[in-house]
Design a protein around this motif. Structure first.
Motif, PDB file in Angstrom:
ATOM      1  N   ASP A 142       0.833  -1.199   0.000  1.00 36.12           N
ATOM      2  CA  ASP A 142       0.000   0.000   0.000  1.00 36.12           C
ATOM      3  C   ASP A 142       0.874   1.258   0.000  1.00 36.12           C
ATOM      4  O   ASP A 142       0.589   2.240  -0.694  1.00 36.12           O
ATOM      5  CB  ASP A 142      -0.957  -0.014   1.194  1.00 36.12           C
ATOM      6  CG  ASP A 142      -0.245  -0.176   2.525  1.00 36.12           C
ATOM      7  OD1 ASP A 142       0.907  -0.664   2.553  1.00 36.12           O
ATOM      8  OD2 ASP A 142      -0.839   0.179   3.559  1.00 36.12           O
ATOM      9  N   LYS A 143       1.972   1.213   0.749  1.00 35.51           N
ATOM     10  CA  LYS A 143       2.886   2.362   0.798  1.00 35.51           C
ATOM     11  C   LYS A 143       3.698   2.488  -0.496  1.00 35.51           C
ATOM     12  O   LYS A 143       3.968   3.602  -0.967  1.00 35.51           O
ATOM     13  CB  LYS A 143       3.816   2.240   2.003  1.00 35.51           C
ATOM     14  CG  LYS A 143       3.081   2.272   3.343  1.00 35.51           C
ATOM     15  CD  LYS A 143       4.039   2.160   4.502  1.00 35.51           C
ATOM     16  CE  LYS A 143       3.305   2.172   5.837  1.00 35.51           C
ATOM     17  NZ  LYS A 143       2.582   3.446   6.056  1.00 35.51           N
ATOM     18  N   ILE A 144       4.102   1.366  -1.070  1.00 37.24           N
ATOM     19  CA  ILE A 144       4.797   1.401  -2.352  1.00 37.24           C
ATOM     20  C   ILE A 144       3.878   1.980  -3.420  1.00 37.24           C
ATOM     21  O   ILE A 144       4.281   2.831  -4.233  1.00 37.24           O
ATOM     22  CB  ILE A 144       5.264  -0.017  -2.747  1.00 37.24           C
ATOM     23  CG1 ILE A 144       6.347  -0.508  -1.786  1.00 37.24           C
ATOM     24  CG2 ILE A 144       5.780  -0.040  -4.180  1.00 37.24           C
ATOM     25  CD1 ILE A 144       6.719  -1.962  -1.974  1.00 37.24           C
ATOM     26  N   ALA A 145       2.613   1.519  -3.420  1.00 42.24           N
ATOM     27  CA  ALA A 145       1.660   1.996  -4.420  1.00 42.24           C
ATOM     28  C   ALA A 145       1.466   3.506  -4.328  1.00 42.24           C
ATOM     29  O   ALA A 145       1.342   4.186  -5.361  1.00 42.24           O
ATOM     30  CB  ALA A 145       0.322   1.273  -4.251  1.00 42.24           C
ATOM     31  N   ASP A 146       1.444   4.034  -3.119  1.00 39.88           N
ATOM     32  CA  ASP A 146       1.286   5.488  -2.951  1.00 39.88           C
ATOM     33  C   ASP A 146       2.371   6.250  -3.704  1.00 39.88           C
ATOM     34  O   ASP A 146       2.109   7.290  -4.329  1.00 39.88           O
ATOM     35  CB  ASP A 146       1.332   5.866  -1.471  1.00 39.88           C
ATOM     36  CG  ASP A 146       0.066   5.487  -0.727  1.00 39.88           C
ATOM     37  OD1 ASP A 146      -0.951   5.191  -1.383  1.00 39.88           O
ATOM     38  OD2 ASP A 146       0.099   5.479   0.519  1.00 39.88           O
ATOM     39  N   ARG A 147       3.603   5.740  -3.640  1.00 41.72           N
ATOM     40  CA  ARG A 147       4.711   6.436  -4.278  1.00 41.72           C
ATOM     41  C   ARG A 147       4.624   6.360  -5.805  1.00 41.72           C
ATOM     42  O   ARG A 147       4.938   7.319  -6.501  1.00 41.72           O
ATOM     43  CB  ARG A 147       6.034   5.858  -3.764  1.00 41.72           C
ATOM     44  CG  ARG A 147       6.364   6.349  -2.354  1.00 41.72           C
ATOM     45  CD  ARG A 147       7.437   5.511  -1.695  1.00 41.72           C
ATOM     46  NE  ARG A 147       8.015   6.185  -0.539  1.00 41.72           N
ATOM     47  CZ  ARG A 147       7.425   6.245   0.653  1.00 41.72           C
ATOM     48  NH1 ARG A 147       6.241   5.684   0.837  1.00 41.72           N
ATOM     49  NH2 ARG A 147       8.021   6.875   1.664  1.00 41.72           N
ATOM     50  N   PHE A 148       4.185   5.227  -6.336  1.00 38.09           N
ATOM     51  CA  PHE A 148       4.064   5.090  -7.787  1.00 38.09           C
ATOM     52  C   PHE A 148       2.842   5.826  -8.333  1.00 38.09           C
ATOM     53  O   PHE A 148       2.925   6.470  -9.386  1.00 38.09           O
ATOM     54  CB  PHE A 148       4.016   3.614  -8.176  1.00 38.09           C
ATOM     55  CG  PHE A 148       5.349   2.929  -8.174  1.00 38.09           C
ATOM     56  CD1 PHE A 148       6.321   3.266  -9.106  1.00 38.09           C
ATOM     57  CD2 PHE A 148       5.642   1.945  -7.247  1.00 38.09           C
ATOM     58  CE1 PHE A 148       7.560   2.636  -9.116  1.00 38.09           C
ATOM     59  CE2 PHE A 148       6.870   1.306  -7.241  1.00 38.09           C
ATOM     60  CZ  PHE A 148       7.838   1.650  -8.179  1.00 38.09           C
ATOM     61  N   THR A 149       1.727   5.714  -7.651  1.00 42.20           N
ATOM     62  CA  THR A 149       0.523   6.384  -8.159  1.00 42.20           C
ATOM     63  C   THR A 149       0.682   7.899  -8.113  1.00 42.20           C
ATOM     64  O   THR A 149       0.125   8.612  -8.956  1.00 42.20           O
ATOM     65  CB  THR A 149      -0.725   5.953  -7.379  1.00 42.20           C
ATOM     66  OG1 THR A 149      -0.543   6.222  -5.983  1.00 42.20           O
ATOM     67  CG2 THR A 149      -1.014   4.470  -7.576  1.00 42.20           C
ATOM     68  N   ALA A 150       1.457   8.405  -7.152  1.00 44.61           N
ATOM     69  CA  ALA A 150       1.701   9.852  -7.091  1.00 44.61           C
ATOM     70  C   ALA A 150       2.467  10.346  -8.316  1.00 44.61           C
ATOM     71  O   ALA A 150       2.415  11.535  -8.642  1.00 44.61           O
ATOM     72  CB  ALA A 150       2.474  10.200  -5.819  1.00 44.61           C
TER      73      ALA A 150
END
Length: 558
Positions: free
Chosen positions: A63-71
């Motif tokens: 979930d935290k990794i996804a935040d960085r990529f989706t941003a």
């Protein structure tokens, strides 16, 4: 008394993820979370990760990794592989990943949020699933970022393959098979590896779980598993690769073999990039070792957030170039590597053209049987032949450099007491007046023999500090069945031996509990109830030039 087993089951799907059960070609459905697929948004490139650990867990932190990529404008797709957690199918790792990878890529390209361009990212097994997708040759896959992994870590394939023959069996990898690859969940238990036969400790666990691990049985049976039903990734269509290597990673030897092999191959060579950091498999840093509550990212959220910046940053930069085309590939350094105790550097190639091969010969072997400083690491071999013996005692095994080498740097153990054991040989160099910078491959070439029909040789290169503490730089091993020369790869490194420190080379006949103890006979080490002791001999001198082969940088004058 029944063995205590803790079952790890799936955590809830995060509210910002959409779960889909994606159908594979044989009808099996794989649980797949999608982040950043906002309705009405323009189609975007996708970052895919396929893993056997709960994708919704604090351990995987997707979930935290996804935040960085989706941003940064990417859609993120995270999938439980076949037979794991929320996915259907048989639980047997390293099988079906080529076809499942292709089918997942195909599903992505048909979604309204996809622009048909996909990159893959992740560590360890989810680095292997990237190589499997490369083998599938799906045209949507445009770049991968495999971290601390290799193409060849399937059951029956030696992770520590040094090119010099058979390897002692990696017992940590076998325990991993028993705990992770039994069914959809993970089963955590303590294995009493002092039991004889050793296999009884695992059988007790399977009895408590009520199921067996098929991968474990393959390892014990010595049955190799071919993970690719397509071409080997080396022979597949080349795509850009950012190899993220850890100098202290327990898969580092195999990962650097992938990098160096592909860097030699036409087509592949032009799209190989390397980032080599002073990390272990679980992303602990040398500069933070041993870890504290403030730097332990597996225990603290603040430390995790700091770690994730360096964990995802290079991948985002790489994907921005090769998936979005925001900059020319020449804007990325071909090699970024960290010199331990010093910092980051860049280069056009690895190994570095300015680095030179240096050989230190094992001398005064009789003194090597004693305590530190032991024998000598000398610039030339002794004119006369000499020898030293060390024993292998299955009832008093040499302790491993770390109880869990996946987290080698979390504790960063002082090995001085191990160096002083009477069943190891130790050779040391002189204290350095200035910095000695190791930058490239390290090998040990040893002339050895044994009273046993099969014997193991474990080698560690350590940094011996002025206060006597000794900490690991690199390590390697080989299993032999005849007298003669063995060439043991210790891996690549970038490491500064600071002024006043010295190199220490340790040679031992066991490495427990990381590796399965040798039976000392032709009996299976899994089944023996009475392993046999043996006596090993190391020969040195001009006729038997046992030596440590280093790759070093010119003196910097610092």
């Amino acid at each position: 008394m029944c063995l205590a087993v803790r079952r790890v089951t799936p955590e809830p799907v995060p509210s910002r993820a959409q779960q889909h059960m994606v159908r594979m070609r044989d009808g099996v459905r794989l649980a797949t979370d999608v982040y950043g697929a906002d309705q009405g948004a323009a189609p975007a490139p996708t970052i895919l990760a396929r893993l056997p650990y709960d994708k919704n867990s604090r351990y995987a932190f997707f979930d935290k990794i996804a935040d960085r990529f989706t941003a940064r404008g990417y859609v993120v797709v995270v999938q439980d592989v076949r037979g794991k957690f929320r996915s259907q199918g048989r639980t047997l790792g390293w099988t079906g990943e080529v076809d499942d990878g292709y089918d997942t890529l195909e599903w992505i390209t048909h979604q309204p949020w996809s622009d048909g361009i996909v990159g893959m990212f992740g560590d360890s097994y989810y680095g292997f699933t990237q190589w499997s997708a490369v083998s599938s040759q799906h045209p949507a896959l445009r770049a991968i970022v495999p971290r601390v992994t290799s193409t060849t870590n399937a059951p029956g394939i030696a992770t520590y393959d040094s090119g010099s023959g058979r390897q002692p069996l990696w017992l940590e990898g076998t325990t991993y098979q028993a705990q992770v690859w039994t069914d959809n969940d993970i089963h955590e238990f303590d294995v009493d590896l002092t039991r004889r036969p050793i296999i009884a400790a695992y059988e007790e666990a399977f009895t408590a779980i009520g199921k067996r691990s098929a991968g474990f049985d393959l390892i014990v049976g010595g049955i190799p598993l071919d993970p690719y039903n397509g071409p080997h990734p080396y022979d597949a269509r080349p795509i850009p690769v950012l190899h993220c290597v850890g100098w202290f990673d327990n898969l580092g030897i195999a990962h650097m073999r992938d990098y160096t092999e592909l860097a030699r191959r036409p087509g592949w060579a032009a799209v190989q990039y390397l980032i080599a950091d002073t990390i272990d498999h679980e992303n602990y840093f040398l500069e933070d070792a041993p870890a504290t509550p403030e730097t332990d990212h597996l225990a603290g959220d603040a430390a995790l957030e700091r770690m994730l910046d360096s964990y995802t940053g290079p991948a985002i930069e790489f994907f921005d170039v090769f998936l979005k085309g925001v900059a020319h590939p020449d804007s990325l350094p071909r090699v970024r590597w960290k010199l331990g105790h010093e910092g980051w550097r860049t280069a056009a190639t690895w190994p570095l053209p300015e680095a030179t091969a240096t050989e230190l010969y094992l001398a005064d072997p009789v003194a090597a049987t004693g305590t530190v400083p032991g024998g000598k690491l000398a610039p030339r071999p002794d004119d006369t032949s000499e020898a030293a013996e060390w024993r292998y005692d299955p009832d008093d095994l040499v302790p491993s450099a770390a109880a869990d080498t996946f987290m080698q740097l979390r504790d960063h153990v002082d090995e001085r007491r191990t160096l002083d054991r009477d069943d190891v040989l130790v050779f040391t160099g002189p204290a350095s007046d200035g910095p000695l910078d190791l930058a490239g491959p390290v090998r040990a070439v040893l002339h050895v023999e044994s009273t046993a029909p099969t014997f193991d040789v474990f080698v560690r290169l350590l940094d011996l500090a002025p206060d006597g503490t000794a900490r690991l730089i690199v390590r390697g091993c080989v299993q032999a069945d005849r007298p003669g020369e063995v060439d043991i790869a210790l891996g690549h490194t970038g490491y500064r031996v600071r002024p006043g420190h010295r190199l220490a080379l340790m040679i031992a006949g066991s490495d427990f509990p990381n590796h399965l103890p040798n039976s000392g006979s032709l009996e299976s080490p899994w089944l023996t109830t009475a392993p046999k002791a043996s006596l090993q001999k190391l020969r040195t001198g001009t006729a038997h030039p046992s030596r440590l082969c280093l790759t070093v940088l010119p003196e910097s004058g610092e």
